[in-house]
Write a protein that holds these residues in place. Structure first.
Motif, PDB file in Angstrom:
ATOM      1  N   CYS A  23       0.831  -1.187   0.000  1.00 31.96           N
ATOM      2  CA  CYS A  23       0.000   0.000   0.000  1.00 31.96           C
ATOM      3  C   CYS A  23       0.881   1.258   0.000  1.00 31.96           C
ATOM      4  CB  CYS A  23      -0.879  -0.019   1.251  1.00 31.96           C
ATOM      5  SG  CYS A  23      -1.822   1.482   1.488  1.00 31.96           S
ATOM      6  N   CYS A  26       0.132   3.092   3.688  1.00 36.84           N
ATOM      7  CA  CYS A  26       0.553   2.584   4.999  1.00 36.84           C
ATOM      8  C   CYS A  26       1.581   1.463   4.905  1.00 36.84           C
ATOM      9  CB  CYS A  26      -0.680   2.108   5.786  1.00 36.84           C
ATOM     10  SG  CYS A  26      -1.293   0.500   5.258  1.00 36.84           S
ATOM     11  N   GLY A  28       0.997  -1.546   4.018  1.00 39.51           N
ATOM     12  CA  GLY A  28       0.372  -2.849   4.230  1.00 39.51           C
ATOM     13  C   GLY A  28       0.372  -3.682   2.957  1.00 39.51           C
ATOM     14  N   CYS A  45      -5.621  -2.606   0.047  1.00 42.18           N
ATOM     15  CA  CYS A  45      -4.722  -2.782   1.185  1.00 42.18           C
ATOM     16  C   CYS A  45      -5.425  -3.580   2.276  1.00 42.18           C
ATOM     17  CB  CYS A  45      -4.294  -1.416   1.720  1.00 42.18           C
ATOM     18  SG  CYS A  45      -3.279  -1.543   3.213  1.00 42.18           S
ATOM     19  N   CYS A  48      -5.283  -0.898   5.694  1.00 41.71           N
ATOM     20  CA  CYS A  48      -6.052   0.349   5.819  1.00 41.71           C
ATOM     21  C   CYS A  48      -7.237   0.436   4.879  1.00 41.71           C
ATOM     22  CB  CYS A  48      -5.155   1.566   5.647  1.00 41.71           C
ATOM     23  SG  CYS A  48      -4.724   1.936   3.924  1.00 41.71           S
ATOM     24  N   PHE A  50      -7.194   1.014   1.598  1.00 34.43           N
ATOM     25  CA  PHE A  50      -6.949   1.812   0.391  1.00 34.43           C
ATOM     26  C   PHE A  50      -7.143   0.947  -0.854  1.00 34.43           C
ATOM     27  CE2 PHE A  50      -3.878   3.147  -2.912  1.00 34.43           C
ATOM     28  CZ  PHE A  50      -4.338   4.430  -3.143  1.00 34.43           C
TER      29      PHE A  50
HETATM   30 ZN   LIG Z   1      -2.789   0.743   3.536  1.00 37.81          ZN
END
Ligand SMILES: [Zn+2]
Length: 186
Positions: A23, A26, A28, A45, A48, A50
């Protein structure tokens, strides 16, 4: 990596967006999920949420036309170094594509042009990372000049286009559209 300048690595750029792993917000992990209500699988993601919507990058450029001839430049940088195309480049995030076409033309061939109507929007199906927006333009008082990105510049009449020495398929498509427009306007 230190704070040194870097040369753009065009090979690794082509890995986008297919090989995005993390991501951008973040860090992730990314995983394919069904998106509702779009009902399409997208990379999301897992941390989070996204949603990664990859789209083509926008390129804007000008066909500077003077006396029925179009200005082309010989590219001084990769990709397609040594091949002919029109002045143009990436539209910055938040920038109007018309402003980008004018800016790139000034940067590459030193001309402050007067923008005309849209010639067309062109996409190479084999290289979907880019969409190219091309405007017709009239030269101002500046003569074309050279830059790192343009090692030779000249105007070409429709029957002088160097078809076998063009930089990209979108260059060919756009010039084909321009040549057709010059015929239909006669
Ligand atoms: Zn993320």
């Amino acid at each position: 990596m230190k704070d040194d300048p870097v040369h753009a690595n065009h090979h690794v750029q082509r890995d986008y967006p297919g090989k995005v792993k993390f991501c951008p917000l973040c860090g992730g992990a990314i995983a394919a999920r069904l998106i509702i209500p779009e009902n399409a699988r997208r990379n999301v993601c897992t941390r989070c949420g996204f949603v990664h919507f990859p789209g083509p990058k926008l390129v804007a450029g000008c066909f500077v036309v003077d006396g029925g001839r179009v200005l082309l430049l010989r590219r001084g940088i990769e990709p397609a170094v040594g091949k002919w195309t029109f002045p143009g480049g990436y539209v910055d995030f938040g920038e109007n594509s018309a402003d980008a076409a004018v800016r790139e033309t000034r940067e590459e061939v030193g001309m402050r042009v007067a923008l005309g109507p849209l010639l067309g929007v062109f996409t190479d199906s084999m290289s979907p990372a880019l969409t190219v927006v091309i405007y017709l333009a009239a030269p101002g008082i500046d003569a074309p000049s050279l830059s790192d990105e343009a090692t030779e510049v000249r105007y070409f009449a429709p029957d002088e286009i160097p078809w076998h020495d063009l930089a990209f398929p979108t260059t060919t498509d756009a010039l084909t559209a321009w040549v057709a427009s010059t015929r239909s306007s006669r």
